[in-house]
Write a protein that holds these residues in place. Structure first.
Motif, PDB file in Angstrom:
ATOM      1  N   VAL A 137       0.820  -1.197   0.050  1.00 23.55           N
ATOM      2  CA  VAL A 137      -0.040  -0.114  -0.044  1.00 23.55           C
ATOM      3  C   VAL A 137       0.863   1.322   0.069  1.00 23.55           C
ATOM      4  CG1 VAL A 137      -1.846   1.210   1.120  1.00 23.55           C
ATOM      5  CG2 VAL A 137      -1.969  -1.122   1.078  1.00 23.55           C
ATOM      6  N   ILE A 138       0.885   2.038  -1.127  1.00 21.25           N
ATOM      7  CA  ILE A 138       1.621   3.055  -1.233  1.00 21.25           C
ATOM      8  C   ILE A 138       1.202   4.438  -0.644  1.00 21.25           C
ATOM      9  CG2 ILE A 138       2.813   4.591  -3.078  1.00 21.25           C
ATOM     10  CD1 ILE A 138       2.375   2.452  -4.980  1.00 21.25           C
ATOM     11  N   TYR A 139       2.137   5.200   0.363  1.00 23.53           N
ATOM     12  CA  TYR A 139       1.674   6.414   0.794  1.00 23.53           C
ATOM     13  C   TYR A 139       2.655   7.609   0.057  1.00 23.53           C
ATOM     14  CZ  TYR A 139       0.420   9.884   4.521  1.00 23.53           C
ATOM     15  OH  TYR A 139      -0.138  11.015   5.216  1.00 23.53           O
ATOM     16  N   GLN A 140       2.110   8.352  -0.302  1.00 21.31           N
ATOM     17  CA  GLN A 140       2.985   9.611  -1.040  1.00 21.31           C
ATOM     18  C   GLN A 140       3.037  10.645  -0.115  1.00 21.31           C
ATOM     19  OE1 GLN A 140       1.145  11.056  -4.878  1.00 21.31           O
ATOM     20  NE2 GLN A 140       2.623  12.526  -5.050  1.00 21.31           N
ATOM     21  N   LEU A 141       3.946  11.352  -0.203  1.00 23.42           N
ATOM     22  CA  LEU A 141       4.361  12.592   0.945  1.00 23.42           C
ATOM     23  C   LEU A 141       5.257  13.473   0.394  1.00 23.42           C
ATOM     24  CD1 LEU A 141       7.103  12.334   2.810  1.00 23.42           C
ATOM     25  CD2 LEU A 141       5.552  10.528   3.859  1.00 23.42           C
ATOM     26  N   SER A 142       5.245  14.918   0.539  1.00 22.93           N
ATOM     27  CA  SER A 142       6.035  15.789   0.410  1.00 22.93           C
ATOM     28  C   SER A 142       6.674  15.993   1.899  1.00 22.93           C
ATOM     29  CB  SER A 142       5.290  17.172   0.083  1.00 22.93           C
ATOM     30  OG  SER A 142       6.220  18.422   0.087  1.00 22.93           O
ATOM     31  N   VAL A 143       8.089  16.040   1.964  1.00 26.69           N
ATOM     32  CA  VAL A 143       8.947  16.152   2.950  1.00 26.69           C
ATOM     33  C   VAL A 143       8.467  17.398   3.970  1.00 26.69           C
ATOM     34  CG1 VAL A 143      11.330  16.291   4.173  1.00 26.69           C
ATOM     35  CG2 VAL A 143      10.690  14.631   2.241  1.00 26.69           C
ATOM     36  N   PRO A 144       8.675  18.432   3.003  1.00 26.14           N
ATOM     37  CA  PRO A 144       7.929  19.856   4.053  1.00 26.14           C
ATOM     38  C   PRO A 144       6.956  19.766   4.324  1.00 26.14           C
ATOM     39  CG  PRO A 144       8.579  20.469   1.544  1.00 26.14           C
ATOM     40  CD  PRO A 144       9.006  18.956   1.881  1.00 26.14           C
ATOM     41  N   LEU A 157       7.191   8.374  11.310  1.00 27.10           N
ATOM     42  CA  LEU A 157       7.189   7.000  10.680  1.00 27.10           C
ATOM     43  C   LEU A 157       6.476   5.882  11.468  1.00 27.10           C
ATOM     44  CD1 LEU A 157      10.883   6.131   9.254  1.00 27.10           C
ATOM     45  CD2 LEU A 157       8.462   6.734   8.066  1.00 27.10           C
ATOM     46  N   SER A 158       6.331   6.174  12.849  1.00 24.56           N
ATOM     47  CA  SER A 158       5.310   5.354  13.655  1.00 24.56           C
ATOM     48  C   SER A 158       3.733   5.664  13.253  1.00 24.56           C
ATOM     49  CB  SER A 158       5.670   5.626  15.196  1.00 24.56           C
ATOM     50  OG  SER A 158       5.377   6.904  15.480  1.00 24.56           O
ATOM     51  N   TYR A 159       3.488   6.817  12.934  1.00 25.50           N
ATOM     52  CA  TYR A 159       2.134   6.989  12.519  1.00 25.50           C
ATOM     53  C   TYR A 159       2.025   6.291  11.121  1.00 25.50           C
ATOM     54  CZ  TYR A 159      -1.334   9.946  10.098  1.00 25.50           C
ATOM     55  OH  TYR A 159      -2.508  10.474   9.485  1.00 25.50           O
ATOM     56  N   LEU A 160       2.882   6.384  10.412  1.00 26.34           N
ATOM     57  CA  LEU A 160       2.552   5.539   8.994  1.00 26.34           C
ATOM     58  C   LEU A 160       2.630   4.145   9.216  1.00 26.34           C
ATOM     59  CD1 LEU A 160       4.902   7.723   6.633  1.00 26.34           C
ATOM     60  CD2 LEU A 160       2.439   7.670   7.084  1.00 26.34           C
ATOM     61  N   ASP A 161       3.346   3.670  10.348  1.00 13.09           N
ATOM     62  CA  ASP A 161       3.416   2.226  10.400  1.00 13.09           C
ATOM     63  C   ASP A 161       1.964   1.808  11.139  1.00 13.09           C
ATOM     64  OD1 ASP A 161       4.573  -0.448  10.613  1.00 13.09           O
ATOM     65  OD2 ASP A 161       6.134   0.338  12.468  1.00 13.09           O
ATOM     66  N   GLU A 162       1.496   2.530  12.052  1.00 13.95           N
ATOM     67  CA  GLU A 162       0.299   2.368  12.757  1.00 13.95           C
ATOM     68  C   GLU A 162      -0.647   2.312  11.699  1.00 13.95           C
ATOM     69  OE1 GLU A 162      -0.149   5.023  15.791  1.00 13.95           O
ATOM     70  OE2 GLU A 162       1.729   4.314  17.039  1.00 13.95           O
ATOM     71  N   LEU A 163      -0.628   3.227  10.746  1.00 15.75           N
ATOM     72  CA  LEU A 163      -1.716   3.299   9.716  1.00 15.75           C
ATOM     73  C   LEU A 163      -1.732   1.787   8.671  1.00 15.75           C
ATOM     74  CD1 LEU A 163      -3.782   4.802   7.880  1.00 15.75           C
ATOM     75  CD2 LEU A 163      -1.827   5.911   6.416  1.00 15.75           C
ATOM     76  N   GLY A 164      -0.430   1.387   8.629  1.00 12.32           N
ATOM     77  CA  GLY A 164      -0.267   0.161   7.751  1.00 12.32           C
ATOM     78  C   GLY A 164       0.200   0.242   6.408  1.00 12.32           C
ATOM     79  N   VAL A 165       0.629   1.561   6.206  1.00  9.99           N
ATOM     80  CA  VAL A 165       1.272   1.577   4.841  1.00  9.99           C
ATOM     81  C   VAL A 165       2.737   1.074   4.800  1.00  9.99           C
ATOM     82  CG1 VAL A 165      -0.104   3.405   4.088  1.00  9.99           C
ATOM     83  CG2 VAL A 165       1.857   4.066   5.150  1.00  9.99           C
TER      84      VAL A 165
END
Length: 531
Positions: A137-144, A157-165
């Motif tokens: 499952v892909i998650y696209q983000l802009s760093v700033p 990254l823990s937020y994204l890990d918990e989301l599951g991506v």
């Protein structure tokens, strides 16, 4: 997209000696008609059509193999799709489509394509994609926008890990061009140095730490690559002007309208190709990126994409290359994943029969096994809650995350962030509005992603749309040798009742489902095991 009407074959683009011939019946008072498309970088004043009789205009143009999008330009002002061509692009830009094969034949998408009646390209196998991409499952983000800098993203990254991506796509982080800059910061896709990092985002050590931390969590990391242009003030425009497209007077330009802060590459130059591939190799070797996403690859020569693939897969056999295109030919030797944007529009129509036709026609016109990236939002579109309505967002997400292909989530989509309208907001330092966090929506995405992870059938099972559904409802099954799952979603504001046989399905995740009469409440959904 779902074919809009039955075509008039005589007016469709077709192969003739010298290329593809296009016809257009213009208004009687039209002074000029031009043909613009991906085959000429959307230049609206290059390929001029000739009036041949009355209101009929025509032009013949050599076109390379692949999918091409186009419009007619009337009097240098009005850009319109081909009224004779029912095939409209999936990108939300209302472009006409055609595909040309290696022999020069024109392959128009046909009504009625299916497993029993596939298109000619479906007989050819797509490039095999790595399992980590197929299952991801892909998650696209802009760093700033997402974290401020590399360290800020690493802290989330823990937020994204918990989301599951588990596939992190990082938008460009190179220095941005200054000349012609739009907004305070400029377009992040206007790259001024392909080998450097924007110091405002951190240094090489911080980027390396971000990639390593993502890997430690089992995530793969994709680098966004601006493929066919640089900023207009890139040093190479002075040092190697022959690497760029030039006018007759020698001035450098980018053919795409309203992008005068870009300088377009001349891919006929082999030195340029070698430089870009060497730069890609360097980023992969130095930082451990797992793949690249190519911006505007639909206007990049396919043979260059093939060349990139050969070089990078020799360096890293399990690399993934994502093409921002809808081109069937990109799957044959170059890219693992192309865009699939029709799902968004099909969900707005909420007509299951039309969705089924679109799915069949888009699936069976592509090479066999081609992997498509399904999205509700991408960088050039606004929020899905604005497009469909906030209540319809939840059932739409259930559909997208249960379909075949690889799901894509744009930063903030998962918590109903309201302010994103397109990547242009990044030009002025836009940031995600975390104060608007919708915890229920986030939990919804968490649950859907977890279901996809837990049930392999949702990742690799066969797809079949259900018959006889009421208007406003979408329904299909995913099945393999061991399991059969049913997905129903109500995109409407009225309750919908389904076939009585569906009353026996076993819910895995549902909202608004009433089993006793097989009814879904307004904007309800159910993902269920079928016994």
């Amino acid at each position: 997209m779902d074919l809009q009407f039955r075509a008039a074959p005589a007016l469709l683009p077709h192969a003739v000696p010298g290329g593809v011939r296009f016809f257009f019946d213009a208004p009687a008072d039209a002074r000029s008609v031009a043909l613009a498309g991906t085959f000429n970088c959307w230049a609206g004043d290059v390929c001029m059509m000739e009036r041949v009789a009355g209101v009929r205009w025509q032009v013949t143009l050599p076109i390379a193999a692949g999918r091409h999008l186009y419009k007619f330009v009337i009097d240098d002002r009005d850009w319109i799709p081909d009224p004779a061509n029912p095939w409209i692009s999936e990108d939300g830009q209302n472009n006409s489509c055609l595909t040309v094969d290696e022999t020069g034949a024109v392959l128009m998408r046909q009504h009625g394509m299916s497993a029993a009646a596939p298109g000619p390209l479906h007989a050819r196998a797509a490039l095999a994609s790595p399992a980590w991409l197929r299952d991801g499952v892909i998650y696209q983000l802009s760093v700033p926008a997402f974290g401020g800098d590399f360290d800020g993203v690493r802290a989330r990254l823990s937020y994204l890990d918990e989301l599951g991506v588990d596939v992190l796509w990082i938008m460009p982080f190179h220095p941005i061009g200054i000349e012609g800059r739009r907004g305070a910061l400029g377009d992040p896709y206007a790259v001024r140095d392909f080998n450097s990092i924007d110091p405002a985002l951190g240094d090489a050590a911080a980027l390396r730490a971000l990639v390593a931390a993502a890997h430690d969590r089992g995530m793969r990391v994709i680098m966004d690559w601006t493929l066919n242009r640089s900023s207009v003030d890139h040093p190479f425009t002075r040092e190697y002007p022959h690497w760029y497209t030039q006018r007759a007077d020698g001035s450098i330009y980018y053919a795409v309208p309203n992008r005068d802060y870009f300088a377009g590459f001349n891919f006929a130059n082999s030195e340029l190709r070698q430089y870009l591939i060497a730069s890609m190799r360097c980023w992969i070797e130095r930082f451990g990126f797992d793949g690249l996403r190519f911006d505007d690859s639909d206007i990049t020569p396919c043979d260059f994409l093939d060349e990139i693939r050969a070089e990078l897969s020799a360096l890293r056999p399990d690399i993934a290359l994502i093409s921002q295109s809808y081109d069937e030919f990109h799957h044959l030797a170059a890219c693992d994943l192309t865009y699939e944007g029709g799902t968004r529009e099909m969900l707005r129509q909420a007509d299951n029969s039309a969705f089924a036709r679109y799915w069949n026609e888009s699936t069976y016109s592509f090479p066999r096994g081609a992997l498509r990236m399904r999205w509700l939002e991408d960088k050039e579109q606004g929020r899905i809650s604005t497009f469909l309505g906030t209540e319809a967002h939840r059932p739409a997400a259930a559909v997208m995350l249960c379909m075949d292909g690889v799901p894509h989530i744009l930063m903030g989509q998962e918590f109903n962030e309201p302010a994103w309208t397109g990547w242009q907001v990044l030009f002025d330092g836009w940031r995600l509005d975390w104060t608007a966090f919708d915890s229920d929506m986030y939990a919804h995405y968490q649950t859907l992603i977890a279901l996809r992870r837990r049930h392999a059938t949702l990742r690799t099972g066969a797809t079949a749309f259900l018959d006889g559904l009421p208007s406003g409802a979408i329904g299909f099954t995913r099945s393999d040798a061991s399991h059969r799952l049913t997905v129903l979603a109500n995109l409407s504001s009225s309750a919908q009742t389904f076939s009585p046989e569906l009353a026996r399905i076993e819910p895995l995740y549902a909202a608004g489902w009433r089993a006793e009469d097989a009814t879904l409440a307004p904007h309800g959904w159910i993902i269920a095991r079928q016994n």
